[in-house]
Design a protein around this motif. Structure first.
Motif: not given
Length: 90
Positions: A38-43, A56-63, A75-79
């Motif tokens: 239930a944790a919230n994620v943001g850009t 796997l680590t990704v950066k959130v680009l878009k919701l 929606m994401y970029e693989v870091v």
């Protein structure tokens, strides 16, 4: 947006129930902190997922609430993507 929903919509994980289970097992982190489903994620958040021997680590680009299959990767970029190998000594 809830992390389990984001992972499903971005198609990083195929099913929301699987994303929920991974989070509840402590295998998902948001910005280095363990996250429940239930944790919230943001850009610009960094999401790390531990699948067995893969991390796997990704950066959130878009919701987005509605995402077409072709748009999911926007929606994401693989870091980083790393694999742990099991070394057995003979």
């Amino acid at each position: 947006m809830r992390i389990d929903k984001y992972l499903k919509l971005s198609r990083i994980i195929k099913r929301r129930a699987v994303a929920k289970d991974l989070a509840d097992q402590g295998r998902i982190e948001i910005n280095g902190k363990q996250a429940k489903s239930a944790a919230n994620v943001g850009t610009n958040d960094l999401v790390t997922i531990h699948f067995g021997n893969k991390t796997l680590t990704v950066k959130v680009l878009k919701l987005a609430e509605i995402v077409k299959k072709e748009e999911a990767q926007e929606m994401y970029e693989v870091v980083s993507e790393t694999y742990e190998r099991d070394f057995q000594e003979d």
